[in-house]
Design a protein around this motif. Structure first.
Motif, PDB file in Angstrom:
ATOM      1  N   VAL A 213       0.850  -1.187   0.000  1.00 44.37           N
ATOM      2  CA  VAL A 213       0.000   0.000   0.000  1.00 44.37           C
ATOM      3  C   VAL A 213       0.889   1.242   0.000  1.00 44.37           C
ATOM      4  N   TRP A 214       0.249   2.382  -0.230  1.00 39.78           N
ATOM      5  CA  TRP A 214       0.875   3.676   0.037  1.00 39.78           C
ATOM      6  C   TRP A 214       0.288   4.196   1.339  1.00 39.78           C
ATOM      7  N   LEU A 215       1.130   4.315   2.344  1.00 39.98           N
ATOM      8  CA  LEU A 215       0.701   4.872   3.630  1.00 39.98           C
ATOM      9  C   LEU A 215       0.627   6.389   3.496  1.00 39.98           C
ATOM     10  N   ILE A 216      -0.517   6.968   3.817  1.00 41.39           N
ATOM     11  CA  ILE A 216      -0.737   8.411   3.686  1.00 41.39           C
ATOM     12  C   ILE A 216      -0.927   8.992   5.080  1.00 41.39           C
ATOM     13  N   TRP A 217      -0.042   9.882   5.480  1.00 40.82           N
ATOM     14  CA  TRP A 217      -0.086  10.470   6.816  1.00 40.82           C
ATOM     15  C   TRP A 217      -1.076  11.629   6.850  1.00 40.82           C
ATOM     16  N   SER A 218      -2.062  11.545   7.735  1.00 41.06           N
ATOM     17  CA  SER A 218      -3.123  12.550   7.788  1.00 41.06           C
ATOM     18  C   SER A 218      -2.580  13.935   8.104  1.00 41.06           C
ATOM     19  N   GLY A 219      -1.587  14.036   8.990  1.00 44.79           N
ATOM     20  CA  GLY A 219      -1.023  15.340   9.327  1.00 44.79           C
ATOM     21  C   GLY A 219      -0.389  16.019   8.143  1.00 44.79           C
ATOM     22  N   CYS A 220       0.214  15.225   7.267  1.00 43.34           N
ATOM     23  CA  CYS A 220       0.830  15.765   6.051  1.00 43.34           C
ATOM     24  C   CYS A 220      -0.238  16.307   5.105  1.00 43.34           C
ATOM     25  N   VAL A 221      -1.335  15.560   4.938  1.00 37.94           N
ATOM     26  CA  VAL A 221      -2.433  16.013   4.071  1.00 37.94           C
ATOM     27  C   VAL A 221      -3.053  17.288   4.620  1.00 37.94           C
ATOM     28  N   GLN A 222      -3.221  17.358   5.946  1.00 35.27           N
ATOM     29  CA  GLN A 222      -3.822  18.538   6.560  1.00 35.27           C
ATOM     30  C   GLN A 222      -2.969  19.783   6.378  1.00 35.27           C
ATOM     31  N   SER A 223      -1.655  19.597   6.171  1.00 37.47           N
ATOM     32  CA  SER A 223      -0.770  20.747   5.970  1.00 37.47           C
ATOM     33  C   SER A 223      -0.950  21.371   4.587  1.00 37.47           C
ATOM     34  N   GLY A 224      -1.731  20.705   3.712  1.00 34.57           N
ATOM     35  CA  GLY A 224      -1.980  21.230   2.377  1.00 34.57           C
ATOM     36  C   GLY A 224      -1.155  20.570   1.296  1.00 34.57           C
ATOM     37  N   SER A 225      -0.326  19.594   1.651  1.00 30.39           N
ATOM     38  CA  SER A 225       0.511  18.900   0.669  1.00 30.39           C
ATOM     39  C   SER A 225      -0.332  17.946  -0.169  1.00 30.39           C
ATOM     40  N   ALA A 226       0.122  17.711  -1.402  1.00 32.30           N
ATOM     41  CA  ALA A 226      -0.548  16.760  -2.278  1.00 32.30           C
ATOM     42  C   ALA A 226      -0.400  15.347  -1.728  1.00 32.30           C
ATOM     43  N   LEU A 227      -1.337  14.468  -2.095  1.00 33.02           N
ATOM     44  CA  LEU A 227      -1.332  13.107  -1.570  1.00 33.02           C
ATOM     45  C   LEU A 227      -0.017  12.387  -1.869  1.00 33.02           C
ATOM     46  N   ARG A 228       0.506  12.539  -3.081  1.00 30.93           N
ATOM     47  CA  ARG A 228       1.732  11.811  -3.420  1.00 30.93           C
ATOM     48  C   ARG A 228       2.924  12.309  -2.617  1.00 30.93           C
ATOM     49  N   GLU A 229       2.849  13.564  -2.143  1.00 34.12           N
ATOM     50  CA  GLU A 229       3.936  14.098  -1.325  1.00 34.12           C
ATOM     51  C   GLU A 229       3.882  13.550   0.092  1.00 34.12           C
ATOM     52  N   CYS A 230       2.776  12.917   0.443  1.00 32.85           N
ATOM     53  CA  CYS A 230       2.585  12.381   1.793  1.00 32.85           C
ATOM     54  C   CYS A 230       2.650  10.858   1.826  1.00 32.85           C
ATOM     55  N   ALA A 231       3.066  10.229   0.713  1.00 31.87           N
ATOM     56  CA  ALA A 231       3.015   8.776   0.584  1.00 31.87           C
ATOM     57  C   ALA A 231       4.323   8.121   0.987  1.00 31.87           C
ATOM     58  N   THR A 232       4.196   7.016   1.722  1.00 33.06           N
ATOM     59  CA  THR A 232       5.331   6.187   2.091  1.00 33.06           C
ATOM     60  C   THR A 232       4.993   4.737   1.780  1.00 33.06           C
ATOM     61  N   SER A 233       5.936   4.010   1.204  1.00 36.06           N
ATOM     62  CA  SER A 233       5.709   2.605   0.874  1.00 36.06           C
ATOM     63  C   SER A 233       5.560   1.779   2.146  1.00 36.06           C
ATOM     64  N   GLY A 234       4.616   0.833   2.122  1.00 37.52           N
ATOM     65  CA  GLY A 234       4.420  -0.016   3.290  1.00 37.52           C
ATOM     66  C   GLY A 234       3.497  -1.172   2.974  1.00 37.52           C
ATOM     67  N   SER A 235       3.085  -1.907   3.993  1.00 37.91           N
ATOM     68  CA  SER A 235       2.126  -3.002   3.827  1.00 37.91           C
ATOM     69  C   SER A 235       1.090  -2.913   4.939  1.00 37.91           C
ATOM     70  N   SER A 236      -0.146  -3.254   4.600  1.00 34.26           N
ATOM     71  CA  SER A 236      -1.236  -3.148   5.568  1.00 34.26           C
ATOM     72  C   SER A 236      -2.429  -3.950   5.068  1.00 34.26           C
ATOM     73  N   ASN A 237      -3.310  -4.334   5.983  1.00 33.39           N
ATOM     74  CA  ASN A 237      -4.577  -4.953   5.591  1.00 33.39           C
ATOM     75  C   ASN A 237      -5.732  -3.975   5.744  1.00 33.39           C
ATOM     76  N   SER A 238      -5.385  -2.708   6.001  1.00 33.61           N
ATOM     77  CA  SER A 238      -6.397  -1.660   6.158  1.00 33.61           C
ATOM     78  C   SER A 238      -6.356  -0.742   4.937  1.00 33.61           C
ATOM     79  N   ILE A 239      -7.458  -0.737   4.182  1.00 32.98           N
ATOM     80  CA  ILE A 239      -7.525  -0.010   2.915  1.00 32.98           C
ATOM     81  C   ILE A 239      -8.586   1.081   3.015  1.00 32.98           C
ATOM     82  N   LEU A 240      -8.294   2.243   2.433  1.00 37.05           N
ATOM     83  CA  LEU A 240      -9.234   3.363   2.492  1.00 37.05           C
ATOM     84  C   LEU A 240     -10.291   3.256   1.393  1.00 37.05           C
TER      85      LEU A 240
END
Length: 271
Positions: A213-240
């Motif tokens: 998955v791409w982990l997206i940090w909510s604090g980063c999105v709230q700062s006004g940054s684009a989604l891809r600027e807030c993405a980190t590679s990872g793995s999870s079973n929780s999908i948005l």
């Protein structure tokens, strides 16, 4: 662009939290000791940039005149077309060009690029494209190239284009997004990028096993940054999963006003 390099085993690393960096703090202030086999590789573009826009993917196009100096030049609209725009958006790690218009992000009287770009559309960098000489040393007011590249996001598996599993294309790879503590505020950013109006609902769907998955940090999105600027590679079973209203907010407001005006035509006159 940045990419994750996977090594064969964990090693000591410095974890850098995206929302800390987005707040303006220095990298060393955002570091925490840890271990991982995922290492960050970074490639910087030093030949093109978009300035005065709302994100890294929008703004007035500038090209560096010479790699050995810091002089940047604007590009005249007459020397630039859709295929050239596709190359710039790709070089910057953005999605496909959505708007190409002169002076969209302000005009300048600075130096102008004096060659016409002749890209085929598949090049990886603008300066890899063929170019022809131009007699133009200036550009008419309002003709400096302004460019908006789309954010590479989509919703899949839903009942419409504006509902479903939220996915992001980053580093050339489409993956579902995973994020903790997402609210309608964070979801609104994704709906805006999709031109799907306002956010109606957002939820975490649990799958039977972890996946990339791409982990997206909510604090980063709230700062006004684009989604891809807030993405980190990872793995999870929780999908948005996300549902948007399906219309840009300006259209919704228009419909409300229009319906109100039409309804008033059929009301009996006040006594």
């Amino acid at each position: 662009m940045n990419e994750q390099r996977e090594e064969s085993s964990d090693r000591s690393v410095w974890w850098i939290w995206p929302d800390c960096v987005q707040s303006g703090s220095a990298l060393r202030e955002c570091a925490a000791s840890g271990s991982s086999k995922s290492i960050l590789n970074l490639i910087c573009s030093d030949s093109v940039r978009l300035v005065n826009g709302t994100s890294l993917c929008s703004g007035r196009l500038e090209v560096k005149t010479n790699p050995s100096n810091q002089w940047w030049s604007s590009v005249c609209e007459a020397d630039f077309d859709q295929q050239d725009a596709e190359v710039v958006c790709r070089e910057l790690g953005c999605g496909a060009p959505s708007v190409l218009q002169g002076a969209l992000y302000g005009d300048v009287e600075a130096s102008m690029w004096t060659k016409e770009f002749q890209c085929g559309g598949t090049e990886s960098a603008l300066l890899d494209c063929r170019s022809s000489g131009s007699d133009r040393n200036t550009c008419s007011p309002g003709k400096a190239v302004g460019l908006t590249c789309s954010e590479p996001v989509r919703l899949v598996g839903g009942d419409s284009r504006c509902a479903g599993t939220l996915e992001l294309k980053h580093q050339g790879d489409w993956r579902p997004m995973s994020g903790y503590y997402w609210t309608l505020k964070e979801a609104a950013a994704a709906c805006r990028d999709l031109d799907c109006g306002s956010a109606v609902s957002v939820e975490e769907r649990k799958e039977s096993s972890d996946r990339s998955v791409w982990l997206i940090w909510s604090g980063c999105v709230q700062s006004g940054s684009a989604l891809r600027e807030c993405a980190t590679s990872g793995s999870s079973n929780s999908i948005l999963n996300l549902t948007c209203s399906g219309k840009p907010i300006s259209d919704i407001i228009y419909d409300i006003i229009y319906d109100s005006n039409v309804s008033s035509m059929f009301l009996p006159p006040s006594q």
